[in-house]
Enzyme design. Structure first.
Site: not given
Ligand code: UD1
Length: 416
Positions: A20-21, A113, A118, A303, A395
Site C-alpha cells: 500500500k505505502n 489524523c 500529523r 506500522d 484501507r
C-alpha cells in the site's frame, strides 16, 4: 463487522499483496509521467480507490484489471477537492507531483489524523525551498510555481517518508540539482525512485540518507511491479505466532523483513527466510517479545508495533514498547485490554504483561493497524471476537478475511 471464533489453527501458504505505502506515491508519480503508466501487483484497497478517484478528478484515465493498473496521464486540473483529500492522509503525496506537472496545486489539509497530530510543515517548507509559493486560507492551500521549480539543498529535521516522496516528485523535473539530506530510507522510497528513473528521472541514493536528484525536462510513463507489502507480511507472521501455527509467505522481500524479525525469534518462533519466501513455525506458547522501539527504517517500523503488541499480550513475561514515531499510536492497547490483555501506558511507553489467553469480546478498530492487531488477537482468543470499524482495515489489507479463512480460521465479515 468481522467476527472471529477462536482460537484458530492456521496452516498453508499466502502470497503477500503489493505494498500500500508504495502504491500511493507511485500513483502520484503517474501524474508526472506523461503517457501510459502501468503498475503490476497493485493491491485492491480502499486507499488505492481513493487515489484513483484523485487521478480521475485530475483528468487522468485509469483502468484496472486484476492486479494491473493502467493510468494515462493527461491531467487538466490542479485542484483536489476536500472530500478526496480528506479520504486519506497520504493524499498529500499528490501535492509535489501536481505542482511539478501543472505549475500549481490547490488542496485542503489531508485527513486520516487518527495517529495524533500529523503536520505537513516539512512538506511545505521543502517545496518553498524549491521555489514554490504557499498560501493558506481556511484550511486550504494554494501552492504555485508558475515559472517552474529549481533544485535546492533540503535538510530534513526528521526523515519523514511522505516529505521525502513529495520532494522527489517535485524535484524530478525541477531545474538543476536537489539534495535531500536526512532523507527517509524506507524501501518504499527506493521503489518510487526506481519507477521515476525508469520514466527518465535521475535520482541517486534513494534508500540512503542522502538523495541527489538531477532535474530532467520531462518524464514519460513506464511499467513497474509494485514491491511486496512488508507490513501485511508481518501481520500474517503475527497471526501464525499467536496461534502456534506454521505458515509460508510467498512473494516477500526478505531484506525488508529483517528489521522486524527479532521479536519473533525472542518469542520462540522459528523464522526461515528463503529466496522470496519466508516460513514461520511458532511454538505452542509464546515468550515475551522483550523490547520494541519504533524508529525510522532500518529501525523497527511503527506500522508493525500494534500486531507485535498482540503477540506480547499472550507472551509469557514482560514486554516493553516505546513508540517514537507517532504520538497517539496505542489505541489498540485499550481494545486489547477489553480482551483480557494486561497493558499499562505511560506516554510513549507501553508495558505488556503476558497473559495465558485472551478472551473474545466486542472491540473497535480505531485505525488501520489497530484493526490488524485486533484481528491477530481475535485469532488466538477464546470464544467470539466482534470487530467493528472494519473500514479502516479495508484501507490497507487485501482480502484479509478470506485469506485467513483459507488458512483455517473461523472468521467472517457480516453486516450488522
Ligand atoms: C508513512 C506511512 C505510514 C508510516 C509512516 C512512518 C505511507 C502512505 N504512510 O506516513 O504508514 O506509519 O510513514 O513510517 O507511506 N511529521 C512532521 N511534519 C511533517 C511530516 C511528518 O512533524 O511535515 C512527523 C509526523 O507527525 C510523524 C513523523 O514525522 O510524527 C513521521 O511521519 P512521516 O514519516 O511523514 O509519515 P507519513 O509519510 O505520514
Amino acid at each position: 463487522m468481522i467476527v472471529i471464533d477462536g482460537p484458530a489453527s492456521l496452516s498453508g501458504e499466502i502470497t503477500v499483496q503489493g505494498a500500500k505505502n508504495s502504491t500511493l506515491p507511485l500513483l502520484a508519480a503517474a501524474v508526472l509521467c506523461r503517457g501510459e503508466n502501468i503498475f503490476h501487483n497493485c493491491p485492491h484497497l480502499s486507499d488505492v480507490d481513493t487515489a484513483l478517484g484523485i487521478l480521475t478528478h485530475l483528468g487522468c484515465c485509469c483502468s484496472q484489471k486484476d492486479g494491473d493498473l493502467v493510468i494515462r496521464s493527461d491531467p487538466t486540473q490542479s485542484e483536489i477537492p476536500p472530500q478526496l483529500m480528506h479520504g486519506m492522509r497520504s493524499s498529500i503525496v499528490f501535492l509535489g507531483a501536481v505542482l511539478a506537472r501543472m505549475g500549481e496545486a490547490k488542496i485542503c489539509f489531508p485527513g486520516g489524523c487518527e495517529l495524533g497530530p500529523r503536520p505537513i510543515d516539512l512538506h511545505l517548507s521543502a517545496l518553498e525551498k524549491l521555489g514554490a509559493v504557499v498560501q493558506e486560507s481556511r484550511g486550504c492551500l494554494t501552492v504555485q510555481a508558475p515559472h517552474g521549480l529549481s533544485g535546492a539543498y533540503i535538510a530534513l529535521s526528521f526523515p519523514s517518508v511522505g516529505a521525502t516522496e513529495n520532494i522527489m516528485l517535485a524535484a524530478c523535473t525541477a531545474q538543476g540539482t536537489t539534495v535531500i539530506s536526512n532523507a527517509a530510507r524506507e524501501p518504499e522510497i527506493a521503489d518510487l525512485a526506481a519507477y521515476l528513473n525508469r520514466c527518465g528521472g535521475r535520482i541517486y541514493g534513494a534508500g540512503e540518507g542522502c538523495i541527489i536528484i538531477d532535474g530532467v525536462e520531462k518524464l514519460t510513463g513506464s511499467e513497474h511491479r509494485i514491491m511486496p507489502d512488508r507490513i501485511a507480511a508481518v501481520t500474517y507472521m503475527a497471526a501464525a505466532a499467536v496461534t502456534g501455527s506454521s505458515l509460508t509467505l510467498l512473494d516477500v522481500d526478505n531484506g525488508h523483513m529483517m528489521p522486524m524479525l527479532a521479536p519473533f525469534e525472542e518469542s520462540g518462533c522459528m523464522v526461515r527466510p528463503h529466496g522470496h519466501s519466508l516460513n514461520i513455525m511458532a511454538p505452542p506458547h509464546l515468550r515475551a517479545v522483550k523490547h520494541i522501539r519504533t524508529m525510522p527504517y532500518p529501525g523497527f517500523p511503527t506500522d508493525a508495533q500494534p500486531v507485535i503488541m498482540s503477540m506480547a499480550a499472550v507472551g509469557e513475561g514482560t514486554s516493553i514498547f516505546v513508540e517514537n514515531i507517532f504520538e497517539n499510536r496505542y489505541s489498540h492497547a485499550e481494545e486489547l485490554c477489553r480482551m483480557g490483555a494486561r497493558i499499562k501506558l505511560e506516554g510513549k511507553v507501553a508495558v505488556v504483561e503476558g497473559v495465558p489467553a485472551l478472551q473474545g469480546a466486542p472491540v473497535q478498530a480505531r485505525d488501520l493497524r489497530c484493526g490488524a492487531a485486533l484481528v491477530v488477537a481475535g485469532l488466538c482468543a477464546q470464544g467470539r471476537t466482534q470487530i467493528t470499524g472494519t473500514r479502516h482495515i479495508r484501507r490497507g489489507y487485501e482480502h484479509l478475511v478470506q485469506t485467513l479463512a483459507d488458512l483455517g480460521a473461523r472468521i467472517q465479515e457480516v453486516s450488522r
